[in-house]
Each structure stands twice: as structure tokens, then as C-alpha cells.
Design a protein around this motif. Sequence first.
Motif, short mmCIF file in Angstrom:
data_model
loop_
_atom_site.label_atom_id
_atom_site.label_comp_id
_atom_site.label_asym_id
_atom_site.label_seq_id
_atom_site.Cartn_x
_atom_site.Cartn_y
_atom_site.Cartn_z
N LEU B 111 0.78 -1.18 -0.18
CA LEU B 111 0.01 -0.11 -0.09
C LEU B 111 0.90 1.30 0.11
O LEU B 111 0.53 2.27 -0.76
CB LEU B 111 -0.86 0.01 1.13
CG LEU B 111 -2.10 -1.02 1.10
CD1 LEU B 111 -2.83 -0.97 2.53
CD2 LEU B 111 -3.13 -0.81 -0.04
N LEU B 112 1.95 1.21 0.70
CA LEU B 112 2.79 2.33 0.72
C LEU B 112 3.69 2.57 -0.62
O LEU B 112 3.68 3.72 -0.99
CB LEU B 112 3.74 2.23 2.01
CG LEU B 112 3.26 2.41 3.43
CD1 LEU B 112 4.32 2.27 4.53
CD2 LEU B 112 2.71 3.76 3.49
N TRP B 113 4.15 1.61 -0.96
CA TRP B 113 5.15 1.57 -2.14
C TRP B 113 4.83 0.89 -3.31
O TRP B 113 5.65 0.73 -4.18
CB TRP B 113 6.55 1.24 -1.68
CG TRP B 113 6.84 1.93 -0.27
CD1 TRP B 113 7.06 3.09 -0.14
CD2 TRP B 113 7.48 1.33 0.93
NE1 TRP B 113 7.47 3.67 1.38
CE2 TRP B 113 7.80 2.47 1.87
CE3 TRP B 113 7.41 0.04 1.39
CZ2 TRP B 113 8.32 2.07 3.15
CZ3 TRP B 113 7.89 -0.20 2.65
CH2 TRP B 113 8.31 0.92 3.57
N THR B 114 3.55 0.65 -3.50
CA THR B 114 3.09 0.00 -4.58
C THR B 114 3.75 -1.37 -4.89
O THR B 114 4.76 -1.70 -4.33
CB THR B 114 3.20 0.54 -6.06
OG1 THR B 114 4.32 0.66 -6.49
CG2 THR B 114 2.38 1.99 -5.63
N SER B 115 3.24 -2.13 -5.65
CA SER B 115 3.99 -3.72 -5.78
C SER B 115 4.90 -3.40 -6.82
O SER B 115 5.39 -4.70 -7.35
CB SER B 115 2.77 -4.74 -6.03
OG SER B 115 2.01 -4.47 -7.30
N ASN B 116 5.09 -2.56 -7.51
CA ASN B 116 6.16 -2.47 -8.94
C ASN B 116 7.72 -2.76 -8.17
O ASN B 116 7.88 -2.15 -7.12
CB ASN B 116 6.07 -0.93 -9.61
CG ASN B 116 4.67 -0.99 -9.95
OD1 ASN B 116 3.95 -1.86 -10.57
ND2 ASN B 116 4.18 0.26 -10.23
N ALA B 117 8.39 -3.34 -8.78
CA ALA B 117 9.63 -3.55 -8.41
C ALA B 117 10.36 -2.31 -8.63
O ALA B 117 10.47 -1.72 -9.35
CB ALA B 117 10.04 -4.64 -9.07
N LYS B 118 11.31 -1.95 -7.60
CA LYS B 118 11.99 -0.70 -7.60
C LYS B 118 13.53 -1.03 -7.98
O LYS B 118 13.81 -2.50 -7.33
CB LYS B 118 12.22 -0.04 -6.15
CG LYS B 118 10.60 0.63 -5.94
CD LYS B 118 10.87 1.61 -4.88
CE LYS B 118 9.42 2.39 -4.78
NZ LYS B 118 8.23 2.19 -5.05
N SER B 119 14.30 -0.36 -8.58
CA SER B 119 15.44 -1.22 -8.83
C SER B 119 16.50 -0.40 -7.68
O SER B 119 16.57 0.78 -7.58
CB SER B 119 16.06 -0.64 -10.13
OG SER B 119 16.74 0.65 -10.34
N PHE B 120 17.15 -1.19 -6.98
CA PHE B 120 17.89 -0.85 -5.95
C PHE B 120 19.36 -0.62 -6.41
O PHE B 120 19.99 -1.42 -7.03
CB PHE B 120 17.89 -2.28 -5.07
CG PHE B 120 18.36 -1.98 -3.73
CD1 PHE B 120 17.68 -1.57 -2.67
CD2 PHE B 120 19.94 -2.13 -3.52
CE1 PHE B 120 18.15 -1.55 -1.31
CE2 PHE B 120 20.35 -2.10 -2.00
CZ PHE B 120 19.37 -1.85 -1.15
N THR B 121 19.91 0.47 -5.81
CA THR B 121 21.20 0.85 -6.09
C THR B 121 22.13 0.24 -5.11
O THR B 121 22.09 0.16 -3.86
CB THR B 121 21.59 2.37 -5.93
OG1 THR B 121 20.31 2.87 -6.17
CG2 THR B 121 22.57 2.86 -6.79
#
Lengths: 360, 293
Positions: B111-121
Motif C-alpha cells: 500500500l505504501l510503495w506499490t507492488s512495482n519492483a524498484k531498482s535498488f542501487t
Amino acid sequence: MPLSRLKNMKKTTKSNIITFGIVIVFYVIVEILSGAGLTSSSFEGQLVPICAYVVLAVSLNLTVGFLGELSLGHAGFMSAGAFSGVLVWTLLGQTLPTWLAVLLAFLVGGCVAGLFGFAIGIPVLRLSGDYLAIVTLAFGEIIKNVINACYLGYDSNGVHFSLKDAASMGLEADGTTLINGAMGITRIKTVSTFTIGIVLVVLALIVILNLINSRAGRAITAIRDNEIAAQSVGINLTKYKLMAFVTSAVFAGLAGVLYGLNYSSLVARRFDYNTSIQILVFVVLGGMGNIRGSIIAAALLTVLPEMLRGLDDYRMLIYAIVLIVMMIFNQSPQMIAWRKRIAERFKDVRKPGGKKKEVA
Amino acid sequence: MQFLSYLISGISLGSVYALIALGYTMVYGIAKMLNFAHGDIIMIGSYVIFFAFGSFGWNPLVAVLFSMVICTILGVLIERVAYRPLREAPSLAVLITAIGVSYLLQQVAQLLWTSNAKSFTSVVGLQKITLFDGQLIISGETIVTILVCIVIMVFLTLFVNHTVPGHAMLAVSEDRGAAQLMGVNVNATISLTFAIGSALAAVAGALLCSTYPSLSPTTGAMPGIKAFVAAVFGGIGSIPGAFIGGILLGIIENLSKAYISTQLSDAIVFAVLIVVLLVKPTGLLGKKVNVKV
């Protein structure tokens, strides 16, 4: 005299009759309403899944509520049953009469799921602790991964099978693909009806309620309440644990067949960890060890999300909170003591004479 | 040479599993419960680093330390709110609660950050090492992961065996009631265990997402379950067991990915669990405990 017989009936028999009554009344009402054209098509589409989830919840309740072990792979057994049953149906559906092919599909689906349950149960149920939870979880993932990578087809040369891709199956041009990897089984002729679903629910209830109220069922609950005490009075732990677990798996498989035959395509992704948790929520919300509760919870929680579309994002969040709150409320020693105090206060208020305690 | 490269990345993955498995095995040994939410604490920790380091540009070390603090607070809080009321309840109730907590964390993250994958640095600033004329390339992440894991293992073993709180942990895991009678603060010890496990989860999250830079609310679930397999493999409750189990599992997973099938590697890892339970249910280094009535 029927009335006096009703009064003298055993408590469990009476309770069972009410449970069956609820199912049958539900069936009759829905049939009358749909006969009169009063039900929406989206509700009618929900009827077979409701039956499947009711069977799943009732069968999981046997493991969780009565055996006291946690199975997190119920969707895996469902998946094993669904795929094997649907395969039988697609292979035999044209040649055999429909009723026979469907019956065979259910038989095979139930047996395959039961065999998997047996194979997993033997190593795991000998151990005490939380191993069954993690192994059934692992099993669910294995089934999902293997079916996702599985390619199966047949042509004039016989059956072809591959775990790599469709091309390496070596199928001839006129061959038929049965399972197409992650695409699963497609173009299934749907045959599941609400009547078949209700028949399955009633069958599950007959078998599971009889098992619970039998000598074996008492052994199973004795194991749940105190394993060491049960063992010391001569109860064969592995035998009764396996009996409960395999029965549970068989009905999960049967529910899977019902579910699979209701849709034109079947993919392994649908039977993932989330599905297992969803069934667990039905059981926990309905009350562990309460079959009627499972039925009602499964039916309501399958219908409600359809009606409350706006809450869809929050559905899983609510499930999670339900699990935590129900457990703390029902199982925490402090909460149980607190609830007793509250209940006593209410009793005192109702009784004339105030807070005086009766001397027994 | 290719085999060696698969082996090394397997050890690196295994080191991450070992770090996660430490959290599982300590909590299991001391609180006698399976903390299903452990994998999801990794995920939360990784999101904290993602925002602190990736978005706000903090120093990577500070970001990891900050994430460790957040995870520690979260772990202790979860124990206090969800698990402590159920300490005397049947283990089934605790297990279901833990699953609920795991689910709750995933859903809140979604809910906070959506289920879309974020690319981690990647938080590792080390250059890759090239050996044998470019035939063997070891990335900086791999080296750091293995080193960090070894250092933490050594420190943790020293902590448990040579300090007073460590001895308290051993005592509680041996016999909670007797430990309490001897004046050990059981609640504080269990909280400490959760704190250490969760802090290690934050480190594991940083290393995991640096090597596999895709972060979503379900990132922690699968490594968490596999780490539990590693803990069982090595013998649940044993710290060196978690280390050995983690490394072996990482190697098995990577080699089966390389030589058998990518899709089936998860299935093979879980099959290992079933085989271990069949052959040696106590794991490689586990002790057999006789139940006394």
C-alpha cells in the motif's frame, strides 16, 4: 414420535443435521432464486468457487483444527488435484459419457492429491514441531514450479514430456499439447455445476464429520491436545496423523478438480501461497475445530469481496489483521482470563441480587 | 573456471541465506517459535536503505546502520505486540500469528510503495576483481557479502559464548523456566534475540538487494523461506549450523540454476528440505532432544 426422538438425539447428531441443513437450504434457495431469474450472473459465477472453497476450508480445518498441525500447502494439493483431474477430463471427455469422465476426473484428482499427501506426511508427521507447516509450504512451491515448467503433449508416437520448453517436447505437427508450461491447460470444456459442487460439499461433510465423531477422530483430537498423553495410552501417532492429513489432502484435490473444471483455462500460478493463506483465513475466522464456521466463513468471504470491490486493495491487509487479532483474542491466556471476567460481570448484572457469588 | 564462478556466487548467495538463517535459528532456539515475518523484515529494511541511500543520498554505511536501527525497533515491536501475548499459547496459534504478521508487513509495504519492483542501487562501492586473464570475475558485492557474513558469524559466536547476555540466551534456550528461576530476565532476553535477528536481517537485506537489485514487497518472502530451509538443513537452533546450511543451500541453488534448470531451482532447494527431514531430521549439526514428561 419424531419430536421426542429429536429431543433424545445425541448432541453431535443434532449439530451435524443443522450443518447439513444449512448447506441444503442454501442450495434450495439459490436454485429457486436462479430459477426465478433473481440472481445476478456475477453471483452465479461465484457459486462453484464457493463450493470449492467450502470443501477446502472444511478439509483444512481437519488438519488445523482437529489434528492441530498447520498446513500451508493446501493450494498445492488443490493444484495437484486440479491438474490431474482436468487432464483426465480433456483426454476422456470426448470418448466416454460425460458423467463417467467427470467421475473419473474427480477420482483421479482426489487420488493424486491423496498420494502426495501420503508421500509428504510420512517423513514429516513423524517429527514434532512446526515442520509440517514449512514442508507443506515447500511442497506448494515445488508443485507450482514443476507444473509451470512442465510441457506435456501427445501425438501418433505416444506421449511427450519436457521440463524445458515446448520445442524440446518433440511433438509432431498434428500432436496435441496438453500442458503448455506457464500457460497451463487451455481450452477446457467447463462442466462444473453448482449441483456437482453441492454434492461434493455434502460428500466432504459426510466423510469428515463421520471421521471426527468416530473412534479415529477422538484419537486425532487426543493427539492435538496432548501428544505424549495420547501416545502413552497406545494411540498410534503416525497412523492417525496420516489419516487426518491424507483425508484433508484428498478433499483439497477434489475441490481442485471442481475448481479446474469450472474455468476454460488452468494455470499453476493461481494455486500459490496466497491461496493457501486465504483458505487458512477461512478456517481461522470460522473457528478452528468448527466445521460449520468454516462453511459460513468460506462462503461469506468468497462472496463479500465481489460485492465490496472498492476494498479490494485492502482485502489482504484485512485478512492479515484478522489472523493476528483472532489468534491473540482466542488463544492468549491473558485474553481468555479477561474474557471470562467480562462474561462473569455480565452474568452478575443479569442475575437479581447483584454481584454476590453463589456458593456451590 | 565457469564452475568456479558459479560456486563463488553460490557462496555469496549462501552467505545471505546464512545471515537470514541466523535470525531464524536464534529465535527458534530461544523463543521456540517460527518467525515467519523474518523475511519481510528484510524487505522493510531494504526499502529503508532504498530511500535513505537511493533517494536521499545518505552515506551507504549510515543508511545500512539506520536500516538496522529501524529493523531492530520493528522486530522488538512485533515480538512485544503479537508474539508475547501468545507465549504460553499452543504453538499453532503463534505460527498463525506469525504468518499474519508476515502478510501484514507485505500488504502495508504494497500500500505504501506499490507492488512495482524498484531498482535498488548497490550499497557496495568495491570494484570487481578480475582473475585468470578475465576468465573469473568476482564482483565487489560477492566479496563484501562473504566477508560481512564471516565477520558477523565470528562476532555472534563470541557474543553468545563469552558475554553475560549471550549466556542468558543459551540458558533460556536450554530451559526457560529454570533460567527464570536463576534470575535471568526472560522477556529481555527474548527481546534481545529478536533485536539481533532483525538487525542481521537489515544487513542481509542490504547485501541481497545489492546483488539482486530488484525490490518489491515480496522480495523478502522467498529468501526468508529458503533461509529457514537452510536453518533446518544445518540443524535448527545451532549458529554454526545456520552458517553451514546457508552456504550449502546457496551453492546447491546456484549450481542447479546453472546446470539443471532455472525454473526448477526453487523446487530443488525445497526438495533438499524434504530429503534432509527424511534422512536426518535434526539437521547436520542439530542435537537430538529427548522429551521428558
